[in-house]
Design an enzyme around this catalytic site. Structure first.
Site, PDB file in Angstrom:
ATOM      1  N   CYS A 159       0.823  -1.214   0.000  1.00  0.00           N
ATOM      2  CA  CYS A 159       0.000   0.000   0.000  1.00  0.00           C
ATOM      3  C   CYS A 159       0.857   1.264   0.000  1.00  0.00           C
ATOM      4  O   CYS A 159       0.449   2.296  -0.525  1.00  0.00           O
ATOM      5  CB  CYS A 159      -0.902   0.017   1.228  1.00  0.00           C
ATOM      6  SG  CYS A 159      -2.157  -1.283   1.230  1.00  0.00           S
ATOM      7  N   GLY A 182     -13.311  -7.422   1.543  1.00  0.00           N
ATOM      8  CA  GLY A 182     -12.055  -8.100   1.269  1.00  0.00           C
ATOM      9  C   GLY A 182     -11.828  -9.174   2.322  1.00  0.00           C
ATOM     10  O   GLY A 182     -12.506  -9.197   3.359  1.00  0.00           O
ATOM     11  N   SER A 239       8.638   2.551   7.254  1.00  0.00           N
ATOM     12  CA  SER A 239       7.195   2.410   7.095  1.00  0.00           C
ATOM     13  C   SER A 239       6.451   3.634   7.617  1.00  0.00           C
ATOM     14  O   SER A 239       6.973   4.394   8.442  1.00  0.00           O
ATOM     15  CB  SER A 239       6.691   1.172   7.852  1.00  0.00           C
ATOM     16  OG  SER A 239       7.233  -0.004   7.314  1.00  0.00           O
TER      17      SER A 239
END
Length: 448
Positions: free
Chosen positions: A52, A193, A113
């Site tokens: 992502c 999902g 991150s």
């Protein structure tokens, strides 16, 4: 071999641009094979990491080729997002040699991150390695780079408190919901999902015991499996629009290349809810929810980029943990650089072994011929040992004979280090740089 990393991430590119370069796991193998086909003359090693928050291409090739491969790699990646190389360049970074290793180690350890220390990236990197192996583009150098990055990440997580001072995306989503709704036990939550991220978010929500939960997935069987685990209801993705109004919170993360929740569907859901607020989290890249939905007055829509403000933690403990992790990473970088340096001598070592084997074979054949003619065994063995010794010393002695005065001391020291040991080396007399290049010791100028 040499390595470089080319990529874009949450610090260099906005969400919608990152979405244009997102690869699903099923797309990684054909993409890597297409990349290799584009650069088939160079035949580089390659691996592709897509999450992502980042898309990164790792490439390893001979040092002379690496600089020549950077621009074609940028052009290839730009084509995947339907941009020009120049347009992409403004949002990318290129890390080479040690910096490429340092970057890979920081990514694996969660230091690069959006969520400091998050662990999900490690699994995503391992999948990238598996897909590169399947595509036939992994190779020894990238395999070593990634295996070392996994070891570094493990040490960072076990030896520092980096992970303890962060909050996951899943936990951040629940925290946001808690700020909007007074009691999460009164919520009806829909997960769209059934992948790893949705499983993480569902786990965090389930711990708060919401009133009801449901899972909508394209593959009903997989959705039912996840729903059963959390005591939730399973929905068909085709029924999503008709039932959207039933849920107070919607969290979506699929691999769809186009939005699956549109503005019109949400507007109809709000009307059916009499405009009671809806909390929506879109964790997908590309987006699952049309961005215009966020402009509706009764919708609170958050993307992965919006969550970044919640997952930042500060203070002395966090800084100390990061510094400790960086030190572990630096040690890992030095180890990988040393391994690369050693790999550079492999062709020389192979050549030396080939030459030594040729000498051995030649002298052994000569000894056998002498024995076949009836020569004395002791004489033949002496000739064999002498022949091998002269062949081994020939190159070193030739260098000493041919060295000019300025080079002779360095050459003598090198030869001494290679061929003399202990007291014999210590007793080597100093070399007179001003003396002519007279013969040094017995030397017959032949290799027999």
């Amino acid at each position: 071999m040499s390595v470089f990393a080319l990529g874009l991430n949450h610090t260099t590119a906005p969400l919608d641009l990152r979405g244009r370069f997102a690869f699903t796991p099923a797309q990684l193998v054909p993409a890597l094979q297409a990349f290799r086909e584009r650069l088939q003359r160079a035949m580089p090693e390659a691996a592709l990491l897509s999450t992502c928050n980042r898309t990164e291409l790792y490439v390893a090739a001979e040092p002379a080729q690496v600089r020549e491969l950077v621009q074609p790699s940028i052009d290839w990646l730009a084509e995947q997002g339907r941009l020009s190389g120049g347009q992409l360049l403004a949002h990318t970074y290129v890390r080479e040699e040690r910096e490429a290793a340092r970057h890979a180690f920081r990514v694996a350890a969660g230091l690069d991150s959006m969520v400091l220390g998050e662990a999900q990236i490690l699994g995503q990197m391992k999948q990238a390695v598996r897909e590169a192996d399947t595509a036939g583009t992994l190779g020894t150098t990238l395999h070593q780079l990634f295996q070392r990055s996994f070891s570094v990440a493990k040490e960072v997580r076990s030896s520092t408190e980096v992970g303890a001072h962060s909050i996951s995306m899943a936990a951040a989503a629940v925290r946001l919901a808690g700020q909007l709704f007074e009691d999460l036990r009164e919520l009806k939550v829909l997960f769209v999902g059934a992948g790893e991220m949705i499983e993480l978010v569902a786990t965090h929500f389930a711990a708060r015991e919401p009133k009801a939960m449901a899972v909508a997935n394209r593959t009903l069987e997989r959705g039912e499996k996840l729903a059963t685990r959390f005591g939730a209801q399973a929905l068909r993705l085709a029924d999503l629009t008709a039932r959207l109004h039933e849920f107070d919170a919607i969290v979506s993360c699929t691999a769809s290349s186009l939005p699956i929740i549109g503005l019109g569907a949400v507007e109809r859901a709000l009307k059916a809810r009499k405009h009671r607020p809806m909390f929506m989290v879109d964790l997908a890249v590309p987006r699952d929810i049309e961005p215009e939905v966020g402009e509706l007055s009764d919708v609170y829509l958050y993307t992965v980029d919006d969550l970044s403000a919640l997952v930042q933690s500060a203070g002395e403990k966090r800084q100390a943990a990061v510094a400790q992790a960086e030190a572990i990473i630096e040690t890992g970088v030095q180890g990988f650089a040393h391994w690369l340096d050693q790999r550079a001598t492999v062709p020389l070592i192979r050549s030396l072994n080939t030459q030594a084997e040729a000498w051995r074979a030649a002298e052994l054949a000569r000894a056998r011929r002498l024995l076949a003619r009836g020569e004395d065994v002791e004489v033949v063995l002496d000739a064999l040992a002498r022949g091998l010794t002269q062949k081994m010393l020939h190159g070193a002695l030739a260098e000493l004979h041919g060295a000019d005065p300025a080079q002779r001391r360095q050459t003598a020291q090198t030869v001494s280090r290679l061929f003399l040991r202990g007291s014999a080396q210590a007793a080597l007399p100093p070399v007179d740089d001003t003396s002519p290049a007279d013969p040094i010791g017995p030397f017959d100028g032949s290799e027999r």
